[in-house]
Design a protein around this motif. Structure first.
Motif, PDB file in Angstrom:
ATOM      1  N   LEU A  36     -52.489  31.969 -43.123  1.00  0.00           N
ATOM      2  CA  LEU A  36     -52.070  31.744 -44.514  1.00  0.00           C
ATOM      3  C   LEU A  36     -51.175  30.507 -44.610  1.00  0.00           C
ATOM      4  N   HIS A  37     -50.295  30.333 -43.619  1.00  0.00           N
ATOM      5  CA  HIS A  37     -49.443  29.149 -43.605  1.00  0.00           C
ATOM      6  C   HIS A  37     -50.280  27.887 -43.399  1.00  0.00           C
ATOM      7  N   VAL A  38     -51.289  27.983 -42.528  1.00  0.00           N
ATOM      8  CA  VAL A  38     -52.180  26.843 -42.301  1.00  0.00           C
ATOM      9  C   VAL A  38     -52.910  26.469 -43.584  1.00  0.00           C
ATOM     10  N   TYR A  39     -53.448  27.486 -44.298  1.00  0.00           N
ATOM     11  CA  TYR A  39     -54.168  27.223 -45.551  1.00  0.00           C
ATOM     12  C   TYR A  39     -53.266  26.492 -46.544  1.00  0.00           C
ATOM     13  N   ALA A  40     -52.024  26.978 -46.668  1.00  0.00           N
ATOM     14  CA  ALA A  40     -51.095  26.380 -47.636  1.00  0.00           C
ATOM     15  C   ALA A  40     -50.776  24.933 -47.264  1.00  0.00           C
ATOM     16  N   LYS A  41     -50.549  24.686 -45.980  1.00  0.00           N
ATOM     17  CA  LYS A  41     -50.184  23.332 -45.547  1.00  0.00           C
ATOM     18  C   LYS A  41     -51.344  22.354 -45.672  1.00  0.00           C
ATOM     19  N   LEU A  42     -52.560  22.850 -45.451  1.00  0.00           N
ATOM     20  CA  LEU A  42     -53.729  21.966 -45.518  1.00  0.00           C
ATOM     21  C   LEU A  42     -54.344  21.914 -46.916  1.00  0.00           C
ATOM     22  N   GLY A  43     -53.870  22.786 -47.817  1.00  0.00           N
ATOM     23  CA  GLY A  43     -54.401  22.788 -49.180  1.00  0.00           C
ATOM     24  C   GLY A  43     -55.810  23.339 -49.263  1.00  0.00           C
ATOM     25  N   VAL A  44     -56.092  24.405 -48.483  1.00  0.00           N
ATOM     26  CA  VAL A  44     -57.434  24.996 -48.479  1.00  0.00           C
ATOM     27  C   VAL A  44     -57.328  26.491 -48.734  1.00  0.00           C
ATOM     28  N   ASN A  45     -58.500  27.140 -48.838  1.00  0.00           N
ATOM     29  CA  ASN A  45     -58.508  28.564 -49.166  1.00  0.00           C
ATOM     30  C   ASN A  45     -59.220  29.444 -48.148  1.00  0.00           C
ATOM     31  N   ASP A  46     -59.848  28.857 -47.135  1.00  0.00           N
ATOM     32  CA  ASP A  46     -60.566  29.693 -46.176  1.00  0.00           C
ATOM     33  C   ASP A  46     -60.613  29.042 -44.802  1.00  0.00           C
ATOM     34  N   ARG A  47     -61.132  29.799 -43.823  1.00  0.00           N
ATOM     35  CA  ARG A  47     -61.142  29.356 -42.431  1.00  0.00           C
ATOM     36  C   ARG A  47     -61.979  28.087 -42.242  1.00  0.00           C
ATOM     37  N   ALA A  48     -63.178  28.094 -42.830  1.00  0.00           N
ATOM     38  CA  ALA A  48     -64.076  26.955 -42.645  1.00  0.00           C
ATOM     39  C   ALA A  48     -63.458  25.665 -43.174  1.00  0.00           C
ATOM     40  N   ALA A  49     -62.852  25.752 -44.359  1.00  0.00           N
ATOM     41  CA  ALA A  49     -62.223  24.571 -44.949  1.00  0.00           C
ATOM     42  C   ALA A  49     -61.025  24.117 -44.118  1.00  0.00           C
ATOM     43  N   ALA A  50     -60.277  25.081 -43.560  1.00  0.00           N
ATOM     44  CA  ALA A  50     -59.128  24.730 -42.727  1.00  0.00           C
ATOM     45  C   ALA A  50     -59.577  23.958 -41.489  1.00  0.00           C
ATOM     46  N   VAL A  51     -60.631  24.439 -40.850  1.00  0.00           N
ATOM     47  CA  VAL A  51     -61.141  23.768 -39.649  1.00  0.00           C
ATOM     48  C   VAL A  51     -61.657  22.372 -39.994  1.00  0.00           C
ATOM     49  N   ALA A  52     -62.429  22.273 -41.078  1.00  0.00           N
ATOM     50  CA  ALA A  52     -62.984  20.976 -41.472  1.00  0.00           C
ATOM     51  C   ALA A  52     -61.871  19.982 -41.796  1.00  0.00           C
ATOM     52  N   THR A  53     -60.866  20.426 -42.538  1.00  0.00           N
ATOM     53  CA  THR A  53     -59.750  19.543 -42.903  1.00  0.00           C
ATOM     54  C   THR A  53     -58.958  19.123 -41.672  1.00  0.00           C
ATOM     55  N   ALA A  54     -58.769  20.063 -40.738  1.00  0.00           N
ATOM     56  CA  ALA A  54     -58.026  19.749 -39.516  1.00  0.00           C
ATOM     57  C   ALA A  54     -58.755  18.684 -38.694  1.00  0.00           C
ATOM     58  N   TYR A  55     -60.086  18.769 -38.627  1.00  0.00           N
ATOM     59  CA  TYR A  55     -60.856  17.730 -37.930  1.00  0.00           C
ATOM     60  C   TYR A  55     -60.725  16.388 -38.654  1.00  0.00           C
ATOM     61  N   ASP A  56     -60.808  16.437 -40.001  1.00  0.00           N
ATOM     62  CA  ASP A  56     -60.702  15.196 -40.783  1.00  0.00           C
ATOM     63  C   ASP A  56     -59.371  14.490 -40.535  1.00  0.00           C
ATOM     64  N   ARG A  57     -58.310  15.273 -40.389  1.00  0.00           N
ATOM     65  CA  ARG A  57     -56.972  14.696 -40.223  1.00  0.00           C
ATOM     66  C   ARG A  57     -56.632  14.415 -38.763  1.00  0.00           C
ATOM     67  N   GLY A  58     -57.549  14.734 -37.884  1.00  0.00           N
ATOM     68  CA  GLY A  58     -57.290  14.477 -36.470  1.00  0.00           C
ATOM     69  C   GLY A  58     -56.409  15.521 -35.801  1.00  0.00           C
ATOM     70  N   LEU A  59     -56.163  16.642 -36.488  1.00  0.00           N
ATOM     71  CA  LEU A  59     -55.359  17.712 -35.899  1.00  0.00           C
ATOM     72  C   LEU A  59     -56.148  18.441 -34.818  1.00  0.00           C
ATOM     73  N   LEU A  60     -57.459  18.484 -34.980  1.00  0.00           N
ATOM     74  CA  LEU A  60     -58.362  19.046 -33.979  1.00  0.00           C
ATOM     75  C   LEU A  60     -59.339  17.951 -33.571  1.00  0.00           C
ATOM     76  N   THR A  61     -59.748  17.982 -32.330  1.00  0.00           N
ATOM     77  CA  THR A  61     -60.740  17.009 -31.853  1.00  0.00           C
ATOM     78  C   THR A  61     -61.914  17.745 -31.238  1.00  0.00           C
ATOM     79  N   PRO A  62     -63.146  17.293 -31.461  1.00  0.00           N
ATOM     80  CA  PRO A  62     -64.317  17.944 -30.861  1.00  0.00           C
ATOM     81  C   PRO A  62     -64.173  18.018 -29.346  1.00  0.00           C
ATOM     82  N   GLY A  63     -64.342  19.228 -28.830  1.00  0.00           N
ATOM     83  CA  GLY A  63     -64.225  19.411 -27.394  1.00  0.00           C
ATOM     84  C   GLY A  63     -62.801  19.527 -26.908  1.00  0.00           C
ATOM     85  N   GLY A  64     -61.855  19.440 -27.860  1.00  0.00           N
ATOM     86  CA  GLY A  64     -60.441  19.533 -27.471  1.00  0.00           C
ATOM     87  C   GLY A  64     -60.071  20.951 -27.143  1.00  0.00           C
ATOM     88  N   LYS A  65     -58.902  21.098 -26.515  1.00  0.00           N
ATOM     89  CA  LYS A  65     -58.493  22.456 -26.140  1.00  0.00           C
ATOM     90  C   LYS A  65     -57.844  23.160 -27.307  1.00  0.00           C
TER      91      LYS A  65
END
Length: 215
Positions: free
Chosen positions: A186-215
């Protein structure tokens, strides 16, 4: 004589739908062509009735309002969506506007203002509650610093979610409770401005918070 504005009312509370229907049914400038209790029903009713304006709540069981707005826009429908909700936080406003909402009002909007807003929305004009307009202006003036970073634990939870882990699986991996995982999300959703898991993951990749193949 100008044709009445065809209106679809979407809210999961029947008493709210009843009140709005009564308000607009008494005005010859409007025709309430349908009602819906969630986003999925709204899409179906909109496809069958062809409204000019949808009054859309955001937080509903099943498909939420933001998802429904996005699908209406993606379908190529010319309908205008005017959000009518109780919430005016970043996590609610920004996704709704980005999804394609024409306007955003709060449920304490006076009747006359709401009627004017629906007419304006039907003309394609943007209508924003004062608090929402202020929030968006603040974002435009300082878009960067307004972003709140994820904590290390929030990032760990999101990384596991990105790999397909359920809340229960993430809790087991991190040795925390499932309820704690939900709170972190819920905190992640609020900080990223999203409403669900899929959007959170997509936004995190867009912002470079997650990287493909990263740990």
């Amino acid at each position: 004589m100008t044709s009445p504005i065809r209106l679809l009312i979407v809210d999961d509370h029947p008493v709210v739908r009843d009140g709005l229907r009564g308000m607009f049914t008494g005005d010859p400038g409007f025709e309430v062509v349908g009602e819906a209790g969630d986003g999925a029903e709204a899409l179906a009713v909109a496809a069958n009735t062809g409204p000019d304006v949808v009054l859309m709540d955001l937080r509903m069981p099943g498909m939420d309002g933001v998802t429904a707005i996005g699908r209406l826009v993606a379908s190529g429908s010319p309908v205008k969506v005017l959000v009518l909700t109780t919430y005016d936080t970043d996590a609610d406003v920004l996704p709704a506007i980005e999804a394609g909402a024409t306007g955003y009002l709060l449920k304490d909007t006076p009747r006359d203002e709401l009627v004017r807003a629906v007419r304006a929305a039907a003309r394609g004009e943007s209508v924003l509650a004062p608090s929402v307009a202020g929030l968006l202006m603040g974002r435009l003036r300082s878009p960067g610093p307004a972003e709140e970073p994820l904590s290390q634990r929030e990032l760990e939870v999101l990384t596991l979610v990105a790999k397909g882990a359920s809340n229960r699986e993430a809790a087991a991996r991190l040795f925390i409770s499932e309820a704690t995982v939900k709170t972190h999300l819920l905190h992640v959703y609020a900080k990223l401005g999203v409403n669900d898991r899929a959007a959170a993951v997509a936004t995190a990749y867009d912002r470079g918070l997650l990287t493909p193949g990263g740990k």
